[in-house]
Design a protein around this motif. Sequence first.
Motif, PDB file in Angstrom:
ATOM      1  N   ARG A  87      19.673   3.866 -27.208  1.00 61.84           N
ATOM      2  CA  ARG A  87      18.732   2.830 -26.781  1.00 61.84           C
ATOM      3  C   ARG A  87      18.138   3.156 -25.413  1.00 61.84           C
ATOM      4  NH1 ARG A  87      23.106  -0.384 -28.550  1.00 61.84           N
ATOM      5  NH2 ARG A  87      22.783  -1.164 -30.660  1.00 61.84           N
ATOM      6  N   MET A  88      18.967   3.705 -24.538  1.00 65.02           N
ATOM      7  CA  MET A  88      18.471   4.047 -23.206  1.00 65.02           C
ATOM      8  C   MET A  88      17.490   5.212 -23.280  1.00 65.02           C
ATOM      9  SD  MET A  88      18.373   3.178 -20.112  1.00 65.02           S
ATOM     10  CE  MET A  88      19.713   1.988 -20.034  1.00 65.02           C
ATOM     11  N   VAL A  89      17.727   6.161 -24.176  1.00 71.97           N
ATOM     12  CA  VAL A  89      16.766   7.247 -24.386  1.00 71.97           C
ATOM     13  C   VAL A  89      15.422   6.664 -24.820  1.00 71.97           C
ATOM     14  CG1 VAL A  89      16.177   9.231 -25.841  1.00 71.97           C
ATOM     15  CG2 VAL A  89      18.491   9.016 -24.928  1.00 71.97           C
ATOM     16  N   ALA A  90      15.459   5.700 -25.746  1.00 76.03           N
ATOM     17  CA  ALA A  90      14.220   5.072 -26.214  1.00 76.03           C
ATOM     18  C   ALA A  90      13.503   4.362 -25.064  1.00 76.03           C
ATOM     19  CB  ALA A  90      14.525   4.087 -27.339  1.00 76.03           C
ATOM     20  N   PHE A  91      14.275   3.712 -24.194  1.00 76.84           N
ATOM     21  CA  PHE A  91      13.677   3.021 -23.048  1.00 76.84           C
ATOM     22  C   PHE A  91      13.012   4.019 -22.101  1.00 76.84           C
ATOM     23  CE2 PHE A  91      14.199   1.715 -18.591  1.00 76.84           C
ATOM     24  CZ  PHE A  91      13.384   0.595 -18.586  1.00 76.84           C
ATOM     25  N   VAL A  92      13.712   5.114 -21.782  1.00 75.50           N
ATOM     26  CA  VAL A  92      13.158   6.113 -20.872  1.00 75.50           C
ATOM     27  C   VAL A  92      11.903   6.744 -21.469  1.00 75.50           C
ATOM     28  CG1 VAL A  92      13.598   8.338 -19.761  1.00 75.50           C
ATOM     29  CG2 VAL A  92      15.371   6.573 -19.748  1.00 75.50           C
ATOM     30  N   ARG A  93      11.892   6.954 -22.787  1.00 81.67           N
ATOM     31  CA  ARG A  93      10.711   7.500 -23.453  1.00 81.67           C
ATOM     32  C   ARG A  93       9.507   6.561 -23.298  1.00 81.67           C
ATOM     33  NH1 ARG A  93      10.901  11.948 -23.201  1.00 81.67           N
ATOM     34  NH2 ARG A  93      11.937  13.417 -24.557  1.00 81.67           N
ATOM     35  N   ARG A  94       9.778   5.260 -23.373  1.00 90.30           N
ATOM     36  CA  ARG A  94       8.702   4.278 -23.326  1.00 90.30           C
ATOM     37  C   ARG A  94       8.224   4.008 -21.908  1.00 90.30           C
ATOM     38  NH1 ARG A  94       9.349  -1.687 -25.966  1.00 90.30           N
ATOM     39  NH2 ARG A  94       7.306  -2.334 -25.252  1.00 90.30           N
ATOM     40  N   LEU A  95       9.066   4.311 -20.935  1.00 90.05           N
ATOM     41  CA  LEU A  95       8.812   3.926 -19.558  1.00 90.05           C
ATOM     42  C   LEU A  95       7.487   4.439 -18.979  1.00 90.05           C
ATOM     43  CD1 LEU A  95      10.039   2.359 -17.191  1.00 90.05           C
ATOM     44  CD2 LEU A  95      11.178   4.476 -16.484  1.00 90.05           C
ATOM     45  N   PRO A  96       7.091   5.711 -19.207  1.00 86.36           N
ATOM     46  CA  PRO A  96       5.862   6.207 -18.560  1.00 86.36           C
ATOM     47  C   PRO A  96       4.616   5.384 -18.847  1.00 86.36           C
ATOM     48  CG  PRO A  96       7.121   8.040 -19.414  1.00 86.36           C
ATOM     49  CD  PRO A  96       7.788   6.800 -19.927  1.00 86.36           C
ATOM     50  N   GLY A  97       4.503   4.818 -20.042  1.00 85.38           N
ATOM     51  CA  GLY A  97       3.309   4.049 -20.377  1.00 85.38           C
ATOM     52  C   GLY A  97       3.501   2.551 -20.304  1.00 85.38           C
ATOM     53  N   MET A  98       4.615   2.114 -19.731  1.00 83.27           N
ATOM     54  CA  MET A  98       4.937   0.689 -19.708  1.00 83.27           C
ATOM     55  C   MET A  98       4.322  -0.005 -18.489  1.00 83.27           C
ATOM     56  SD  MET A  98       8.771  -0.945 -19.979  1.00 83.27           S
ATOM     57  CE  MET A  98       9.163   0.126 -21.365  1.00 83.27           C
ATOM     58  N   THR A  99       3.672  -1.123 -18.714  1.00 83.60           N
ATOM     59  CA  THR A  99       3.123  -1.905 -17.612  1.00 83.60           C
ATOM     60  C   THR A  99       4.221  -2.783 -17.022  1.00 83.60           C
ATOM     61  OG1 THR A  99       2.525  -3.812 -18.977  1.00 83.60           O
ATOM     62  CG2 THR A  99       0.912  -2.003 -18.814  1.00 83.60           C
ATOM     63  N   PRO A 100       4.040  -3.259 -15.788  1.00 82.13           N
ATOM     64  CA  PRO A 100       5.031  -4.183 -15.215  1.00 82.13           C
ATOM     65  C   PRO A 100       5.268  -5.412 -16.090  1.00 82.13           C
ATOM     66  CG  PRO A 100       3.583  -3.375 -13.490  1.00 82.13           C
ATOM     67  CD  PRO A 100       3.010  -2.883 -14.789  1.00 82.13           C
ATOM     68  N   ALA A 101       4.215  -5.923 -16.699  1.00 76.77           N
ATOM     69  CA  ALA A 101       4.361  -7.103 -17.558  1.00 76.77           C
ATOM     70  C   ALA A 101       5.198  -6.774 -18.797  1.00 76.77           C
ATOM     71  CB  ALA A 101       2.980  -7.617 -17.972  1.00 76.77           C
ATOM     72  N   GLN A 102       4.982  -5.583 -19.378  1.00 71.96           N
ATOM     73  CA  GLN A 102       5.769  -5.179 -20.537  1.00 71.96           C
ATOM     74  C   GLN A 102       7.230  -4.982 -20.155  1.00 71.96           C
ATOM     75  OE1 GLN A 102       3.401  -1.728 -21.560  1.00 71.96           O
ATOM     76  NE2 GLN A 102       2.491  -2.757 -23.329  1.00 71.96           N
ATOM     77  N   TYR A 103       7.461  -4.426 -18.977  1.00 69.40           N
ATOM     78  CA  TYR A 103       8.837  -4.240 -18.502  1.00 69.40           C
ATOM     79  C   TYR A 103       9.523  -5.594 -18.350  1.00 69.40           C
ATOM     80  CZ  TYR A 103      12.763  -2.883 -15.546  1.00 69.40           C
ATOM     81  OH  TYR A 103      14.016  -2.694 -15.034  1.00 69.40           O
ATOM     82  N   ASP A 104       8.851  -6.535 -17.708  1.00 66.79           N
ATOM     83  CA  ASP A 104       9.436  -7.861 -17.515  1.00 66.79           C
ATOM     84  C   ASP A 104       9.728  -8.537 -18.852  1.00 66.79           C
ATOM     85  OD1 ASP A 104       9.384  -7.625 -14.785  1.00 66.79           O
ATOM     86  OD2 ASP A 104       7.500  -8.736 -14.527  1.00 66.79           O
ATOM     87  N   ALA A 105       8.806  -8.395 -19.800  1.00 67.54           N
ATOM     88  CA  ALA A 105       9.004  -9.013 -21.110  1.00 67.54           C
ATOM     89  C   ALA A 105      10.168  -8.380 -21.851  1.00 67.54           C
ATOM     90  CB  ALA A 105       7.728  -8.890 -21.941  1.00 67.54           C
ATOM     91  N   LEU A 106      10.395  -7.091 -21.618  1.00 68.68           N
ATOM     92  CA  LEU A 106      11.455  -6.375 -22.326  1.00 68.68           C
ATOM     93  C   LEU A 106      12.842  -6.703 -21.793  1.00 68.68           C
ATOM     94  CD1 LEU A 106      12.078  -4.151 -24.447  1.00 68.68           C
ATOM     95  CD2 LEU A 106      11.914  -2.497 -22.579  1.00 68.68           C
ATOM     96  N   VAL A 107      12.981  -6.820 -20.479  1.00 65.99           N
ATOM     97  CA  VAL A 107      14.327  -6.916 -19.897  1.00 65.99           C
ATOM     98  C   VAL A 107      14.690  -8.294 -19.373  1.00 65.99           C
ATOM     99  CG1 VAL A 107      14.245  -4.497 -19.236  1.00 65.99           C
ATOM    100  CG2 VAL A 107      13.577  -6.235 -17.571  1.00 65.99           C
ATOM    101  N   ALA A 108      13.791  -9.247 -19.400  1.00 66.68           N
ATOM    102  CA  ALA A 108      14.118 -10.543 -18.821  1.00 66.68           C
ATOM    103  C   ALA A 108      13.543 -11.678 -19.649  1.00 66.68           C
ATOM    104  CB  ALA A 108      13.574 -10.634 -17.389  1.00 66.68           C
ATOM    105  N   GLU A 109      14.230 -12.794 -19.591  1.00 67.78           N
ATOM    106  CA  GLU A 109      13.738 -14.011 -20.219  1.00 67.78           C
ATOM    107  C   GLU A 109      13.998 -15.149 -19.251  1.00 67.78           C
ATOM    108  OE1 GLU A 109      14.937 -16.666 -24.074  1.00 67.78           O
ATOM    109  OE2 GLU A 109      14.142 -14.669 -24.411  1.00 67.78           O
ATOM    110  N   ALA A 110      12.939 -15.873 -18.896  1.00 73.14           N
ATOM    111  CA  ALA A 110      13.077 -16.934 -17.899  1.00 73.14           C
ATOM    112  C   ALA A 110      14.042 -18.008 -18.386  1.00 73.14           C
ATOM    113  CB  ALA A 110      11.713 -17.563 -17.614  1.00 73.14           C
ATOM    114  N   ASN A 111      14.855 -18.512 -17.477  1.00 71.87           N
ATOM    115  CA  ASN A 111      15.813 -19.565 -17.804  1.00 71.87           C
ATOM    116  C   ASN A 111      15.935 -20.477 -16.586  1.00 71.87           C
ATOM    117  OD1 ASN A 111      17.676 -20.993 -19.272  1.00 71.87           O
ATOM    118  ND2 ASN A 111      19.387 -19.683 -18.751  1.00 71.87           N
ATOM    119  N   PRO A 112      14.885 -21.229 -16.275  1.00 69.82           N
ATOM    120  CA  PRO A 112      14.861 -22.016 -15.039  1.00 69.82           C
ATOM    121  C   PRO A 112      16.051 -22.959 -14.922  1.00 69.82           C
ATOM    122  CG  PRO A 112      12.736 -22.030 -16.140  1.00 69.82           C
ATOM    123  CD  PRO A 112      13.709 -21.423 -17.091  1.00 69.82           C
TER     124      PRO A 112
END
Length: 247
Positions: A48-73
């Motif tokens: 899974r981490m290999v897949a993440f590193v592969r995707r990282l070069p073309g990932m926008t900050p918004a895509q990164y936030d959507a992938l690794v975090a979910e708001a929980n106020p």
Amino acid sequence: AATPPAPDLAVNAKQWTDKQLFWILQHGVKYTGMPAWAVQDRQDEVRRMVAFVRRLPGMTPAQYDALVAEANPGADLATCTGCHGTDGRGRGAPDIPVLGGQDPAYLLAALQGYADGSRSSAVMQQVAMRMQPEAMRDAARRFAAMPGLGAAPAGDAAAARIVTQGLPRLQLPACASCHAPGKPYPVLAGQRPAYIAQRLRHWRGDETVVDARKSHATMPVIARRIPEEMIDPLARYLTGDAVGRGK
């Protein structure tokens, strides 16, 4: 200061093949600050981490936030909800377990096991080892109180026999002997079938390694006794997914 600076993965990772990235992530790099993956028997996490590193070069900050975090106020479960979701249902990922509806004592024991290394996951270990005992108890109570599990079993007759009777000729006990209401083991009804099948195949281990060299803990031994062709039907039956719902 004694190690070289960390490379920019968005640039550097392009040099490596998937196989090379996997080796680097699993074993680390000597004479640098990059350690080996903390749990060596979880190659699924490394993939899974290999897949993440592969995707990282073309990932926008918004895509990164959507992938690794979910708001929980207003809650202190942000680290947990990033993967398991604010509803405990795993944010739709087939390889993340549903936690809602599990027994709180089981969830607490799982967190304690990840923290002390008796349960195997580098990802969960990094989370659990930083949690205070009261935070663990609170997380277990909150997720257990969420809906999510409890679907009725459904599927083919062969899978039903394994669940209710086991396979005596293979010394395979009935799944229901442990995974039934009132038992101190995880609830499987309503869980994702892809997750159950993945865990069973992980416990079976590498087919090229003889059984004597594999784990003799309860679930690895049981998983190796389940015929390979029955893993997916069994996972669907256990989770109540007769037609592939929720994969």
